[in-house]
Design a protein around this motif. Structure first.
Motif, mmCIF file in Angstrom:
data_model
loop_
_atom_site.group_PDB
_atom_site.id
_atom_site.type_symbol
_atom_site.label_atom_id
_atom_site.label_comp_id
_atom_site.label_asym_id
_atom_site.label_seq_id
_atom_site.Cartn_x
_atom_site.Cartn_y
_atom_site.Cartn_z
ATOM 1 N N ASN A 226 47.477 17.799 45.628
ATOM 2 C CA ASN A 226 47.667 16.963 44.449
ATOM 3 C C ASN A 226 48.607 17.685 43.504
ATOM 4 O O ASN A 226 48.506 18.903 43.314
ATOM 5 C CB ASN A 226 46.333 16.688 43.746
ATOM 6 N N TYR A 227 49.545 16.929 42.907
ATOM 7 C CA TYR A 227 50.594 17.533 42.092
ATOM 8 C C TYR A 227 50.517 17.076 40.643
ATOM 9 O O TYR A 227 50.193 15.912 40.358
ATOM 10 C CB TYR A 227 51.971 17.184 42.660
ATOM 11 N N GLY A 228 50.844 17.979 39.739
ATOM 12 C CA GLY A 228 51.059 17.637 38.349
ATOM 13 C C GLY A 228 52.544 17.459 38.127
ATOM 14 O O GLY A 228 53.350 18.224 38.666
ATOM 15 N N ILE A 229 52.912 16.442 37.379
ATOM 16 C CA ILE A 229 54.330 16.163 37.119
ATOM 17 C C ILE A 229 54.653 16.572 35.690
ATOM 18 O O ILE A 229 54.086 16.033 34.733
ATOM 19 C CB ILE A 229 54.662 14.677 37.331
ATOM 20 N N VAL A 230 55.555 17.532 35.549
ATOM 21 C CA VAL A 230 55.986 18.008 34.242
ATOM 22 C C VAL A 230 57.511 17.942 34.195
ATOM 23 O O VAL A 230 58.186 18.555 35.019
ATOM 24 C CB VAL A 230 55.516 19.453 33.981
ATOM 25 N N ALA A 231 58.025 17.165 33.242
ATOM 26 C CA ALA A 231 59.475 17.015 33.088
ATOM 27 C C ALA A 231 60.135 16.605 34.400
ATOM 28 O O ALA A 231 61.233 17.054 34.744
ATOM 29 C CB ALA A 231 60.092 18.300 32.559
ATOM 30 N N GLY A 232 59.471 15.743 35.147
ATOM 31 C CA GLY A 232 60.023 15.244 36.388
ATOM 32 C C GLY A 232 59.875 16.165 37.581
ATOM 33 O O GLY A 232 60.338 15.841 38.678
ATOM 34 N N ASN A 233 59.260 17.310 37.372
ATOM 35 C CA ASN A 233 59.081 18.266 38.461
ATOM 36 C C ASN A 233 57.620 18.315 38.886
ATOM 37 O O ASN A 233 56.711 18.272 38.058
ATOM 38 C CB ASN A 233 59.533 19.660 38.028
ATOM 39 N N ALA A 234 57.408 18.436 40.198
ATOM 40 C CA ALA A 234 56.049 18.472 40.737
ATOM 41 C C ALA A 234 55.611 19.912 40.971
ATOM 42 O O ALA A 234 56.353 20.704 41.558
ATOM 43 C CB ALA A 234 56.000 17.689 42.047
ATOM 44 N N PHE A 235 54.421 20.246 40.479
ATOM 45 C CA PHE A 235 53.869 21.561 40.777
ATOM 46 C C PHE A 235 52.449 21.381 41.314
ATOM 47 O O PHE A 235 51.757 20.434 40.947
ATOM 48 C CB PHE A 235 53.856 22.452 39.525
ATOM 49 N N PRO A 236 52.019 22.256 42.234
ATOM 50 C CA PRO A 236 50.696 22.084 42.840
ATOM 51 C C PRO A 236 49.588 22.195 41.794
ATOM 52 O O PRO A 236 49.452 23.200 41.118
ATOM 53 C CB PRO A 236 50.624 23.233 43.847
ATOM 54 N N LEU A 237 48.825 21.127 41.690
ATOM 55 C CA LEU A 237 47.699 21.083 40.761
ATOM 56 C C LEU A 237 46.397 21.416 41.482
ATOM 57 O O LEU A 237 45.533 22.096 40.933
ATOM 58 C CB LEU A 237 47.624 19.686 40.140
ATOM 59 N N ASP A 238 46.302 20.944 42.704
ATOM 60 C CA ASP A 238 45.103 21.189 43.506
ATOM 61 C C ASP A 238 45.513 21.230 44.979
ATOM 62 O O ASP A 238 45.446 20.224 45.685
ATOM 63 C CB ASP A 238 44.073 20.081 43.278
ATOM 64 N N PRO A 239 45.946 22.398 45.474
ATOM 65 C CA PRO A 239 46.352 22.509 46.879
ATOM 66 C C PRO A 239 45.192 22.183 47.812
ATOM 67 O O PRO A 239 44.055 22.618 47.592
ATOM 68 C CB PRO A 239 46.784 23.975 47.010
ATOM 69 N N GLY A 240 45.486 21.420 48.847
ATOM 70 C CA GLY A 240 44.443 21.012 49.770
ATOM 71 C C GLY A 240 43.709 22.174 50.403
ATOM 72 O O GLY A 240 42.491 22.136 50.581
ATOM 73 N N VAL A 241 44.432 23.235 50.724
ATOM 74 C CA VAL A 241 43.819 24.361 51.425
ATOM 75 C C VAL A 241 42.794 25.086 50.567
ATOM 76 O O VAL A 241 41.891 25.745 51.084
ATOM 77 C CB VAL A 241 44.917 25.345 51.902
ATOM 78 N N ASN A 242 42.917 24.949 49.254
ATOM 79 C CA ASN A 242 41.993 25.622 48.338
ATOM 80 C C ASN A 242 41.485 24.644 47.279
ATOM 81 O O ASN A 242 41.236 25.009 46.150
ATOM 82 C CB ASN A 242 42.691 26.810 47.673
ATOM 83 N N SER A 243 41.313 23.395 47.675
ATOM 84 C CA SER A 243 40.979 22.340 46.730
ATOM 85 C C SER A 243 39.596 22.518 46.132
ATOM 86 O O SER A 243 38.661 22.991 46.789
ATOM 87 C CB SER A 243 41.054 20.983 47.432
#
Length: 462
Positions: free
Chosen positions: A309-326
Motif C-alpha cells: 500500500n502506498y502513500g501519495i505525496v506531491a504525486g509521488n508514491a512511497f511505501p506506506l505498508d509493504p506487503g512483506v511486513n504489513s
C-alpha cells in the motif's frame, strides 16, 4: 423473518454507490479522502450496463475479453500502472449470477519494486468495503430474529442506554444534553446514530476517541508525520464500552454523518450471535460464499499475495505498508467491521455475486432473499435530514449506498465495488494508494466508461 415494510423504496439520483469511505486510525492519511469530490458524479455503471443490455452483443462482451470491450477503461488502468502512479489497477466485471468467474481489466504488480503480477487472487486492503459485509452479517441476525431492525441498541449493549449528545459537535465534552431517543440497529447500519469517527470528529471529541483507542482500520507499522500514534482499545468489547462513555455528535436519527457505527455492529453481532465477530463472518458469509482469501489477519503463508500500500505525496508514491511486513500480518487489537478486512478480487466478486443472487451462490443459500432485498434497500430513517451530506438525494442500506437498483461502497485505498440489480452487473476496482483523492481515479473511470459506451453505440448504429 424481516418485516417487508422495513424495506423502504430506493430513492435518489443515479449516482452509483461508490463512496470514498475511509476507516483509519489517527495514523491515517489526510481526511480529504472523504470529500464529496471523491465520489462518482454521474451514472457510470448504470449507463454502462444500460448501453450493453441494449446492444445485441452486450452480454457476449462481458462474457469474453473485457479489456477489448472496454478499451478506454483498460487504457486508464494501464496508464496509471505504466506511469508508476500506482503499482496496480485491477478491475473485474461479472454479468449475472451464472457467470461464476468475473473477467478482468488492467493489471500491474504487487509492488512497484517487485515484478510479481497481480491477479484475481492477490490480496488488497479493502478498508470500508468491509462495511457491506458487516451490514449483511447484521441482516442475517435480523432475519433470524436475534436482532430487530428498529430494536434499541441498549437491549444488546446496556451501556448505550442513557446517551448524551454534544451541544456543539466540536465543543467541550461536558456541554451535553440527553439523547431524545435511543440508538437503533437501523441507525447503526445507516450512519444515523449520531456517533463520531476518528476521521470525522474534531476538537475534544476527536481527542477523546484517540485517548480511548477507538480505532477503525489499520494503516501502517510506521509512524506517519502529522498523525499522533494511538494505542488501540484492548479488544472489541472494551472498544464498545469506551465508546458508550463518550457523547454523541448528533441526536440519533436526525442527521447522516459518517461514523464508527459499523465497527460497533461487530460487537452487536458478537453478543447477538454468541460468537466472536470474525468467526461469525467466516462461518456465515466467507465459507458458504467460497471466500477463502478474506481475513482480518493475513496468514503468514499467504503474505506473498499481499500488495504493497502506498502513500501519495506531491504525486509521488512511497511505501506506506509493504506487503512483506504489513501490519495486516499481525492480529488486530480491535476487529474492525467498518474497515479491517483484507480480501481478493475473486473473493469480493463472490460476495457481490451472492448479493446479486439475492442470498444464493452456487446453489448454496447464504442469506434469505428478503434479508438481501431489505439490506440493499434504502434504510434511512424518515426523520433524517440528509441536506449537505453525501447522502443528499440518495439512500443508504446495510453498510452501503443504495441508489435506484444499485448497492455498494468504496475503500480508503482506492477500491470500489457495486452490484446493479436492474442490469445484473457486478463490478470492482482494486488498487492500493492513500489518500484515495490523491488521483482522480473515480472521475477518470466514469469518463472512460462513457467513451466506451459511445463507441459501442456508434458501432451498433453503423
Amino acid at each position: 423473518m424481516i418485516d417487508p415494510r422495513a424495506a423502504l423504496p430506493h430513492t435518489g439520483d443515479e449516482n452509483p454507490p461508490f463512496g470514498d469511505s475511509s476507516p483509519m486510525t489517527t495514523a491515517a492519511v489526510d481526511s480529504a479522502i472523504l470529500s464529496r469530490r471523491a465520489l462518482f458524479r454521474g451514472s457510470s455503471l448504470l449507463a454502462a450496463g444500460a448501453a450493453l443490455s441494449g446492444l445485441p452483443f452486450g452480454r457476449a462482451l462481458l462474457a469474453h475479453d473485457v479489456s477489448e470491450s472496454w478499451p478506454n477503461v483498460a487504457a486508464m488502468a494501464n496508464r496509471y500502472v505504466s506511469e508508476r502512479k500506482v503499482a496496480n489497477m485491477f478491475l473485474t466485471f461479472g454479468w449475472g449470477t451464472q457467470e461464476d468467474h468475473a473477467h478482468t481489466v488492467g493489471g500491474g504488480t504487487l509492488s512497484l519494486a517487485k515484478p510479481a503480477p497481480v491477479d484475481e487472487n492477490s490480496l488488497f486492503r479493502i478498508y470500508s468495503m468491509s462495511k457491506p459485509i458487516t451490514g449483511m452479517a447484521t441482516m442475517i441476525l435480523i432475519d433470524e430474529g436475534k436482532l430487530g431492525l428498529d430494536q434499541p441498541l441498549h437491549d444488546i449493549l446496556p451501556a448505550f442506554r442513557d446517551m448524551r449528545v454534544l451541544v456543539d459537535p466540536e465543543g467541550p465534552l461536558e456541554d451535553t444534553v440527553p439523547a431524545d431517543r435511543p440508538i437503533t440497529i437501523r441507525q447503526l447500519l445507516t450512519h444515523t446514530a449520531g456517533l463520531g469517527y476518528q476521521i470525522i470528529s474534531k476538537g475534544p471529541l476527536l481527542a477523546a476517541y484517540n485517548e480511548n483507542g477507538l480505532v477503525g482500520g489499520r494503516v501502517s507499522r510506521m509512524p506517519i508525520p502529522g498523525f499522533p500514534p494511538v494505542t488501540p482499545a484492548p479488544g472489541l468489547e472494551a472498544w464498545a464500552d469506551r465508546l458508550a462513555g463518550l457523547p454523541l455528535m448528533y441526536q440519533p436519527a436526525t442527521k447522516w454523518s459518517y461514523s464508527c457505527s459499523i465497527d460497533l455492529l461487530g460487537r452487536v453481532i458478537e453478543v447477538a450471535s454468541g460468537m466472536e465477530f470474525e468467526a461469525f463472518l467466516k462461518q456465515r458469509i466467507f465459507e458458504p460464499c467460497g471466500m477463502n482469501s478474506t481475513w482480518m489477519q493475513v496468514p503468514q503463508s499467504e503474505a506473498y499475495r499481499l500488495t504493497d500500500n502506498y502513500g501519495i505525496v506531491a504525486g509521488n508514491a512511497f511505501p506506506l505498508d509493504p506487503g512483506v511486513n504489513s501490519i495486516y500480518l499481525d492480529p488486530p487489537e480491535v476487529p474492525a467491521g467498518g474497515g479491517g478486512l483484507v480480501s481478493s478480487p475473486k473473493d469480493y466478486d463472490r460476495f457481490l455475486r451472492m448479493l446479486l443472487g439475492y442470498g444464493k451462490i452456487d446453489g448454496v443459500r447464504v442469506m434469505s432473499e428478503e434479508a438481501v432485498r431489505v439490506g440493499t434497500s434504502n434504510l434511512l430513517p424518515a426523520s433524517v435530514d440528509t441536506t449537505g451530506s453525501w447522502m443528499e438525494g440518495q439512500g443508504h442500506g446495510a453498510g452501503g449506498r443504495s441508489v435506484d437498483q444499485t448497492f455498494g461502497w468504496g475503500g480508503a485505498a482506492g477500491t470500489l465495488a457495486a452490484v446493479d440489480y436492474g442490469l445484473k452487473l457486478r463490478s470492482t476496482l482494486f488498487t492500493q494508494y492513500m489518500p484515495a483523492e490523491a488521483y482522480p481515479v473515480r472521475d477518470e473511470f466514469l469518463a472512460a466508461l462513457e467513451k466506451d459506451i459511445a463507441a459501442m453505440r456508434a458501432k451498433q448504429a453503423a
